[in-house]
Enzyme design. Structure first.
Site, mmCIF file in Angstrom:
data_model
loop_
_atom_site.group_PDB
_atom_site.id
_atom_site.type_symbol
_atom_site.label_atom_id
_atom_site.label_comp_id
_atom_site.label_asym_id
_atom_site.label_seq_id
_atom_site.Cartn_x
_atom_site.Cartn_y
_atom_site.Cartn_z
ATOM 1 N N LYS A 13 6.652 -1.686 -5.926
ATOM 2 C CA LYS A 13 6.493 -3.236 -6.358
ATOM 3 C C LYS A 13 4.996 -3.749 -6.324
ATOM 4 O O LYS A 13 4.733 -4.400 -7.330
ATOM 5 C CB LYS A 13 7.719 -3.753 -5.642
ATOM 6 C CG LYS A 13 9.135 -3.020 -5.825
ATOM 7 C CD LYS A 13 9.876 -4.068 -4.894
ATOM 8 C CE LYS A 13 9.677 -4.150 -3.251
ATOM 9 N NZ LYS A 13 9.457 -2.808 -2.434
ATOM 10 N N ARG A 88 15.615 -10.648 -0.117
ATOM 11 C CA ARG A 88 16.111 -9.693 0.196
ATOM 12 C C ARG A 88 17.320 -9.797 0.437
ATOM 13 O O ARG A 88 17.908 -8.043 0.955
ATOM 14 C CB ARG A 88 14.625 -8.961 1.086
ATOM 15 C CG ARG A 88 14.262 -8.367 0.645
ATOM 16 C CD ARG A 88 12.827 -7.851 1.737
ATOM 17 N NE ARG A 88 12.523 -6.405 2.390
ATOM 18 C CZ ARG A 88 11.185 -6.281 1.827
ATOM 19 N NH1 ARG A 88 11.111 -6.753 1.248
ATOM 20 N NH2 ARG A 88 10.893 -5.023 2.543
ATOM 21 N N ARG A 127 0.602 6.388 2.150
ATOM 22 C CA ARG A 127 0.242 4.833 1.724
ATOM 23 C C ARG A 127 -1.231 4.505 2.589
ATOM 24 O O ARG A 127 -1.266 4.933 3.588
ATOM 25 C CB ARG A 127 1.166 4.168 1.116
ATOM 26 C CG ARG A 127 0.755 2.133 0.905
ATOM 27 C CD ARG A 127 1.252 1.645 0.328
ATOM 28 N NE ARG A 127 2.578 1.401 1.659
ATOM 29 C CZ ARG A 127 3.400 0.392 1.826
ATOM 30 N NH1 ARG A 127 3.736 -0.281 0.954
ATOM 31 N NH2 ARG A 127 4.486 0.016 2.865
ATOM 32 N N ARG A 160 0.260 1.545 7.051
ATOM 33 C CA ARG A 160 0.592 0.679 7.711
ATOM 34 C C ARG A 160 1.802 0.810 9.569
ATOM 35 O O ARG A 160 1.707 2.002 9.015
ATOM 36 C CB ARG A 160 2.126 0.288 6.816
ATOM 37 C CG ARG A 160 0.955 -1.401 6.089
ATOM 38 C CD ARG A 160 1.850 -1.811 4.769
ATOM 39 N NE ARG A 160 3.667 -1.971 4.736
ATOM 40 C CZ ARG A 160 4.316 -2.079 3.971
ATOM 41 N NH1 ARG A 160 3.729 -2.525 2.826
ATOM 42 N NH2 ARG A 160 5.277 -2.093 3.976
ATOM 43 N N ARG A 171 14.470 1.143 6.841
ATOM 44 C CA ARG A 171 14.299 0.495 5.776
ATOM 45 C C ARG A 171 14.769 0.658 4.697
ATOM 46 O O ARG A 171 15.887 0.109 3.402
ATOM 47 C CB ARG A 171 12.712 0.419 5.311
ATOM 48 C CG ARG A 171 12.008 -0.133 6.378
ATOM 49 C CD ARG A 171 10.058 -0.258 6.368
ATOM 50 N NE ARG A 171 9.914 -0.268 5.414
ATOM 51 C CZ ARG A 171 8.667 0.488 4.463
ATOM 52 N NH1 ARG A 171 8.094 0.978 5.484
ATOM 53 N NH2 ARG A 171 7.527 -0.847 3.219
HETATM 54 P P1 AP5 Z 1 3.759 0.402 -2.946
HETATM 55 O O1 AP5 Z 1 3.400 -0.325 -4.388
HETATM 56 O O2 AP5 Z 1 3.186 0.014 -2.271
HETATM 57 O O3 AP5 Z 1 4.966 0.738 -3.284
HETATM 58 P P2 AP5 Z 1 5.995 -0.866 -2.379
HETATM 59 O O4 AP5 Z 1 6.999 -0.862 -3.079
HETATM 60 O O5 AP5 Z 1 5.255 -2.460 -2.326
HETATM 61 O O6 AP5 Z 1 6.553 -0.579 -1.354
HETATM 62 P P3 AP5 Z 1 6.603 -1.941 -0.057
HETATM 63 O O7 AP5 Z 1 6.566 -0.818 0.914
HETATM 64 O O8 AP5 Z 1 5.356 -2.369 0.067
HETATM 65 O O9 AP5 Z 1 7.773 -2.625 -0.071
HETATM 66 P P4 AP5 Z 1 9.140 -3.006 1.189
HETATM 67 O O10 AP5 Z 1 9.627 -3.676 0.103
HETATM 68 O O11 AP5 Z 1 9.508 -2.324 2.078
HETATM 69 O O12 AP5 Z 1 7.781 -3.794 1.634
HETATM 70 P P5 AP5 Z 1 7.509 -4.990 2.497
HETATM 71 O O13 AP5 Z 1 5.517 -5.570 2.417
HETATM 72 O O14 AP5 Z 1 7.904 -6.580 1.251
HETATM 73 O O15 AP5 Z 1 4.009 1.760 -3.812
HETATM 74 C C1 AP5 Z 1 4.335 3.058 -2.142
HETATM 75 C C2 AP5 Z 1 3.143 3.652 -2.118
HETATM 76 O O16 AP5 Z 1 3.382 4.796 -3.843
HETATM 77 C C3 AP5 Z 1 1.786 3.753 -2.260
HETATM 78 O O17 AP5 Z 1 0.816 4.626 -2.182
HETATM 79 C C4 AP5 Z 1 1.072 3.959 -4.207
HETATM 80 O O18 AP5 Z 1 0.327 4.238 -4.597
HETATM 81 C C5 AP5 Z 1 2.457 4.819 -5.061
HETATM 82 N N1 AP5 Z 1 3.121 4.832 -5.760
HETATM 83 C C6 AP5 Z 1 2.989 3.855 -6.346
HETATM 84 N N2 AP5 Z 1 3.484 4.427 -7.945
HETATM 85 C C7 AP5 Z 1 3.786 5.643 -7.703
HETATM 86 C C8 AP5 Z 1 4.669 5.864 -9.049
HETATM 87 N N3 AP5 Z 1 4.667 5.675 -9.761
HETATM 88 N N4 AP5 Z 1 4.171 7.149 -8.592
HETATM 89 C C9 AP5 Z 1 3.974 8.165 -7.350
HETATM 90 N N5 AP5 Z 1 3.070 7.479 -6.521
HETATM 91 C C10 AP5 Z 1 3.423 6.106 -6.507
HETATM 92 O O19 AP5 Z 1 7.939 -6.146 3.606
HETATM 93 C C11 AP5 Z 1 7.625 -4.741 4.891
HETATM 94 C C12 AP5 Z 1 8.555 -5.940 6.170
HETATM 95 O O20 AP5 Z 1 8.434 -7.035 5.993
HETATM 96 C C13 AP5 Z 1 10.359 -6.011 5.435
HETATM 97 O O21 AP5 Z 1 10.696 -4.428 6.211
HETATM 98 C C14 AP5 Z 1 10.720 -6.771 6.491
HETATM 99 O O22 AP5 Z 1 10.693 -6.571 7.937
HETATM 100 C C15 AP5 Z 1 9.871 -8.284 6.091
HETATM 101 N N6 AP5 Z 1 9.489 -8.743 5.366
HETATM 102 C C16 AP5 Z 1 9.351 -8.698 4.091
HETATM 103 N N7 AP5 Z 1 9.799 -9.801 3.122
HETATM 104 C C17 AP5 Z 1 10.985 -9.957 3.998
HETATM 105 C C18 AP5 Z 1 11.850 -11.034 3.019
HETATM 106 N N8 AP5 Z 1 12.089 -11.045 1.939
HETATM 107 N N9 AP5 Z 1 13.123 -10.878 3.963
HETATM 108 C C19 AP5 Z 1 13.279 -10.191 5.655
HETATM 109 N N10 AP5 Z 1 12.214 -9.411 5.779
HETATM 110 C C20 AP5 Z 1 11.436 -9.139 4.881
#
Ligand code: AP5
Length: 217
Positions: A13, A88, A127, A160, A171
């Site tokens: 994403k 979420r 990552r 991270r 997660r």
């Molecule tokens: P990347 O693009 O970083 O993936 P992502 O989908 O953004 O993954 P996140 O881990 O950031 O999502 P998340 O939803 O768990 O975390 P968030 O920060 O929102 O890609 C991942 C890896 O894959 C990279 O290395 C990339 O290069 C690689 N890649 C990408 N595309 C690829 C492909 N096609 N092929 C191969 N490799 C590829 O949330 C973190 C925490 O914050 C949550 O757990 C929660 O505790 C809290 N939080 C955040 N938002 C909320 C909310 N709304 N409500 C409650 N808690 C929340």
């Protein structure tokens, strides 16, 4: 253009959101990035959120909703935005609807990026993220030009704390239990488009653009 990006942790994403926002001149709003910024600044919200994030749990809805309400009023979101990682939970989706009504705005599209569980752990443990600009890399699939350094600003890349196998598994479970139900919520509003998140980054981006070109700006 106002978009929501859904998908499991590590679906890509953030990676695709950066490209979309750059090309379509809209602003990325990542609740994960906002929370991590609060943690590094040591704010009360950061202190409260840190334990939830590091254990792979969601931060409580009331904290997130308050954060979004404040954020969406900022001028950079006036010309469109992409919500990455929000909503979420169903209560967050309902709160967003209320807020959008107050702001006289609406969501044009909900993009759901699908990636099987078996790819997720490999993606997240390899990552690396830039602490300065937030650019995301993968050690194998999308490596930086110079080892350990951001291509854009030379900052030292970091892993991270929640990108270890145990927390990623948690997660994924949380995503299935608490976030997947909102796909149905938005399907009922006929807003959902699903994209295969497996394959080359450029091909996935092309598929997203094909969907976006049918949207009115
Ligand atoms: P990347 O693009 O970083 O993936 P992502 O989908 O953004 O993954 P996140 O881990 O950031 O999502 P998340 O939803 O768990 O975390 P968030 O920060 O929102 O890609 C991942 C890896 O894959 C990279 O290395 C990339 O290069 C690689 N890649 C990408 N595309 C690829 C492909 N096609 N092929 C191969 N490799 C590829 O949330 C973190 C925490 O914050 C949550 O757990 C929660 O505790 C809290 N939080 C955040 N938002 C909320 C909310 N709304 N409500 C409650 N808690 C929340």
């Amino acid at each position: 253009m106002n978009l929501i990006f859904l998908g499991p942790p590590g679906a890509g994403k953030g990676t695709q959101a950066q490209r979309i926002c750059w090309e379509y001149s809209i602003t990325q709003l990542s609740t994960g990035d906002l929370l991590r910024a609060h943690i590094s600044k040591g704010t009360n919200l950061g202190k409260e959120a840190e334990g939830y994030i590091n254990s792979g749990n969601l931060v409580p809805d009331e904290l997130i909703i308050a954060l979004i309400k404040e954020e969406l009023l900022l001028p950079q979101y006036k010309s469109g935005y992409l919500l990455d990682g929000f909503p979420r939970t169903v209560p967050q989706a309902i709160a967003l609807d209320k807020l959008l009504e107050e702001l006289q705005q609406s969501i044009d599209l909900v993009l759901v990026l699908e990636v099987p569980d078996e790819d997720i752990v490999e993606r997240l443990t390899a990552r690396r993220t830039c602490p300065t600009c937030g650019k995301v890399y993968h050690l194998v699939f999308n490596p930086p030009l110079s080892e350990g350094r951001c291509d854009l600003d030379g900052s030292e890349l970091f892993l991270r704390k929640d990108d270890n196998e145990e927390t990623v598994t948690k997660r994924l479970k949380v995503y299935k239990e608490q976030t997947m139900p909102i796909i149905n919520y938005y399907q009922q509003k006929d807003l959902v488009q699903t994209i295969n998140g497996v394959g080359r980054l450029e091909q996935i981006y092309k598929n997203i653009k094909n969907i976006l070109k049918n949207l009115k700006k």
